[in-house]
Design a protein around this motif. Structure first.
Motif, PDB file in Angstrom:
ATOM      1  N   LEU A   9       0.845  -1.186   0.000  1.00 21.02           N
ATOM      2  CA  LEU A   9       0.000   0.000   0.000  1.00 21.02           C
ATOM      3  C   LEU A   9       0.883   1.239   0.000  1.00 21.02           C
ATOM      4  O   LEU A   9       1.835   1.332   0.772  1.00 21.02           O
ATOM      5  N   ASN A  10       0.561   2.193  -0.846  1.00 20.72           N
ATOM      6  CA  ASN A  10       1.263   3.466  -0.879  1.00 20.72           C
ATOM      7  C   ASN A  10       0.564   4.415   0.091  1.00 20.72           C
ATOM      8  O   ASN A  10      -0.586   4.776  -0.123  1.00 20.72           O
ATOM      9  N   ILE A  11       1.267   4.796   1.164  1.00 25.73           N
ATOM     10  CA  ILE A  11       0.713   5.683   2.175  1.00 25.73           C
ATOM     11  C   ILE A  11       1.583   6.932   2.237  1.00 25.73           C
ATOM     12  O   ILE A  11       2.788   6.841   2.448  1.00 25.73           O
ATOM     13  N   SER A  12       0.966   8.078   2.038  1.00 19.12           N
ATOM     14  CA  SER A  12       1.711   9.325   2.139  1.00 19.12           C
ATOM     15  C   SER A  12       1.014  10.246   3.129  1.00 19.12           C
ATOM     16  O   SER A  12      -0.103   9.964   3.573  1.00 19.12           O
ATOM     17  N   ILE A  13       1.700  11.318   3.482  1.00 20.82           N
ATOM     18  CA  ILE A  13       1.106  12.303   4.376  1.00 20.82           C
ATOM     19  C   ILE A  13       1.209  13.672   3.721  1.00 20.82           C
ATOM     20  O   ILE A  13       2.097  13.924   2.906  1.00 20.82           O
ATOM     21  N   LYS A  14       0.262  14.535   4.093  1.00 23.92           N
ATOM     22  CA  LYS A  14       0.198  15.854   3.479  1.00 23.92           C
ATOM     23  C   LYS A  14      -0.482  16.813   4.450  1.00 23.92           C
ATOM     24  O   LYS A  14      -1.452  16.442   5.106  1.00 23.92           O
ATOM     25  N   ARG A  15       0.034  18.029   4.506  1.00 27.82           N
ATOM     26  CA  ARG A  15      -0.617  19.048   5.335  1.00 27.82           C
ATOM     27  C   ARG A  15      -1.956  19.428   4.721  1.00 27.82           C
ATOM     28  O   ARG A  15      -2.116  19.425   3.499  1.00 27.82           O
ATOM     29  N   ALA A  16      -2.886  19.778   5.573  1.00 26.07           N
ATOM     30  CA  ALA A  16      -4.220  20.171   5.120  1.00 26.07           C
ATOM     31  C   ALA A  16      -4.178  21.442   4.292  1.00 26.07           C
ATOM     32  O   ALA A  16      -5.137  21.750   3.583  1.00 26.07           O
ATOM     33  N   TYR A  17      -3.079  22.156   4.337  1.00 28.89           N
ATOM     34  CA  TYR A  17      -2.959  23.424   3.627  1.00 28.89           C
ATOM     35  C   TYR A  17      -2.288  23.276   2.264  1.00 28.89           C
ATOM     36  O   TYR A  17      -2.073  24.255   1.570  1.00 28.89           O
ATOM     37  N   GLU A  18      -1.992  22.036   1.884  1.00 25.22           N
ATOM     38  CA  GLU A  18      -1.480  21.747   0.545  1.00 25.22           C
ATOM     39  C   GLU A  18      -2.669  21.329  -0.318  1.00 25.22           C
ATOM     40  O   GLU A  18      -3.601  20.684   0.165  1.00 25.22           O
ATOM     41  N   ASP A  19      -2.618  21.663  -1.587  1.00 20.73           N
ATOM     42  CA  ASP A  19      -3.712  21.320  -2.494  1.00 20.73           C
ATOM     43  C   ASP A  19      -3.815  19.813  -2.707  1.00 20.73           C
ATOM     44  O   ASP A  19      -2.803  19.111  -2.752  1.00 20.73           O
ATOM     45  N   ASP A  31      -6.866  14.314  12.069  1.00 19.32           N
ATOM     46  CA  ASP A  31      -6.861  15.242  13.199  1.00 19.32           C
ATOM     47  C   ASP A  31      -8.184  15.137  13.940  1.00 19.32           C
ATOM     48  O   ASP A  31      -9.219  14.888  13.329  1.00 19.32           O
ATOM     49  N   ARG A  32      -8.132  15.366  15.232  1.00 20.52           N
ATOM     50  CA  ARG A  32      -9.346  15.391  16.034  1.00 20.52           C
ATOM     51  C   ARG A  32     -10.087  16.709  15.836  1.00 20.52           C
ATOM     52  O   ARG A  32     -11.302  16.791  15.981  1.00 20.52           O
ATOM     53  N   LYS A 108       1.605  22.448  12.011  1.00 19.98           N
ATOM     54  CA  LYS A 108       2.659  23.166  11.298  1.00 19.98           C
ATOM     55  C   LYS A 108       3.939  22.343  11.229  1.00 19.98           C
ATOM     56  O   LYS A 108       4.695  22.435  10.267  1.00 19.98           O
ATOM     57  N   ASP A 109       4.187  21.549  12.267  1.00 19.17           N
ATOM     58  CA  ASP A 109       5.418  20.760  12.361  1.00 19.17           C
ATOM     59  C   ASP A 109       5.309  19.533  11.452  1.00 19.17           C
ATOM     60  O   ASP A 109       4.536  18.618  11.715  1.00 19.17           O
ATOM     61  N   GLU A 110       6.111  19.519  10.409  1.00 21.50           N
ATOM     62  CA  GLU A 110       6.059  18.432   9.433  1.00 21.50           C
ATOM     63  C   GLU A 110       6.886  17.223   9.849  1.00 21.50           C
ATOM     64  O   GLU A 110       6.833  16.187   9.191  1.00 21.50           O
ATOM     65  N   GLU A 111       7.643  17.334  10.948  1.00 12.96           N
ATOM     66  CA  GLU A 111       8.500  16.240  11.399  1.00 12.96           C
ATOM     67  C   GLU A 111       8.013  15.574  12.678  1.00 12.96           C
ATOM     68  O   GLU A 111       8.474  14.490  13.013  1.00 12.96           O
ATOM     69  N   HIS A 112       7.101  16.219  13.392  1.00 18.45           N
ATOM     70  CA  HIS A 112       6.617  15.700  14.675  1.00 18.45           C
ATOM     71  C   HIS A 112       5.100  15.825  14.728  1.00 18.45           C
ATOM     72  O   HIS A 112       4.570  16.754  15.339  1.00 18.45           O
ATOM     73  N   ASN A 113       4.408  14.892  14.094  1.00 15.81           N
ATOM     74  CA  ASN A 113       2.938  14.925  14.110  1.00 15.81           C
ATOM     75  C   ASN A 113       2.385  13.514  14.028  1.00 15.81           C
ATOM     76  O   ASN A 113       3.087  12.577  13.657  1.00 15.81           O
ATOM     77  N   GLN A 114       1.111  13.385  14.371  1.00 20.19           N
ATOM     78  CA  GLN A 114       0.485  12.064  14.456  1.00 20.19           C
ATOM     79  C   GLN A 114       0.405  11.347  13.112  1.00 20.19           C
ATOM     80  O   GLN A 114       0.396  10.120  13.068  1.00 20.19           O
ATOM     81  N   ALA A 115       0.358  12.071  12.007  1.00 20.81           N
ATOM     82  CA  ALA A 115       0.258  11.415  10.699  1.00 20.81           C
ATOM     83  C   ALA A 115       1.484  10.558  10.429  1.00 20.81           C
ATOM     84  O   ALA A 115       1.382   9.491   9.819  1.00 20.81           O
ATOM     85  N   ILE A 116       2.643  10.983  10.895  1.00 23.31           N
ATOM     86  CA  ILE A 116       3.875  10.208  10.725  1.00 23.31           C
ATOM     87  C   ILE A 116       3.761   8.881  11.459  1.00 23.31           C
ATOM     88  O   ILE A 116       4.087   7.827  10.914  1.00 23.31           O
ATOM     89  N   VAL A 117       3.276   8.932  12.685  1.00 21.05           N
ATOM     90  CA  VAL A 117       3.133   7.717  13.491  1.00 21.05           C
ATOM     91  C   VAL A 117       2.091   6.796  12.865  1.00 21.05           C
ATOM     92  O   VAL A 117       2.320   5.586  12.713  1.00 21.05           O
TER      93      VAL A 117
END
Length: 128
Positions: A9-19, A31-32, A108-117
Motif C-alpha cells: 500500500l502506498n501511504i503518504s502524508i500531506k498538510r491540510a494546507y497543501e492542495d 486530526d481530532r 505546522k510541524d512536518e517532522e513531529h505529528n500524528q500522521a507520521i506515526v
C-alpha cells in the motif's frame, strides 16, 4: 496488531494546507480538530478519521514539543493498539480499496505529528 496481507500500500502524508491532487488517492483527515481556514470543498476528503487521531489528553500533553516526540510516539502507538482502534484501521484500509492513501494533518510541524506515526503503523500492518 496482526498484518493485513495484500499488495504493498502506498501511504503518504500531506498538510491540510497543501492542495489535493489525483495522486493522493483516498484522502483521510487524521486530526481530532478541523484545520483552521479549510473547508470540505478544499480538503476533498474521503474520510475524517477523527477517532484515529491521538486522544485529546495526549494531544494537549504533546503540544508538538519535539522534546516529547519519542514519548508521544509510544503513547500514541499504545492508543492505536486498542481493539476498537484496530477495527477502525481495518475499516479505513477496506474503504481505501487498494488505492493509495494520503493522511491529511493540520499541524505546522512536518517532522513531529500524528500522521507520521499513523503512517508507520499502517505501513507495518499492510505488508505484502
Amino acid at each position: 496488531m496482526s498484518h493485513i496481507n495484500r499488495k504493498k500500500l502506498n501511504i503518504s502524508i500531506k498538510r491540510a494546507y497543501e492542495d489535493a491532487t489525483p495522486e493522493d488517492g483516498y484522502r483521510v483527515l487524521v486530526d481530532r480538530i478541523w484545520p483552521r481556514g479549510r473547508n470540505k470543498v478544499t480538503l476533498k476528503l474521503d474520510q475524517w478519521a477523527r477517532d484515529l487521531a491521538p486522544s485529546a489528553d495526549l494531544r494537549k500533553w504533546f503540544g508538538h514539543d519535539p522534546k516529547r516526540w519519542e514519548a508521544f510516539q509510544e503513547r500514541y502507538r499504545s492508543e492505536l493498539d486498542a481493539e476498537e482502534k484496530r477495527e477502525q484501521i481495518r475499516r479505513l484500509l477496506a474503504e481505501a480499496d487498494d488505492r493509495s492513501v494520503t493522511l491529511i494533518y493540520g499541524a505546522k510541524d512536518e517532522e513531529h505529528n500524528q500522521a507520521i506515526v499513523l503512517r508507520d503503523v499502517l505501513s507495518h500492518l499492510y505488508k505484502g
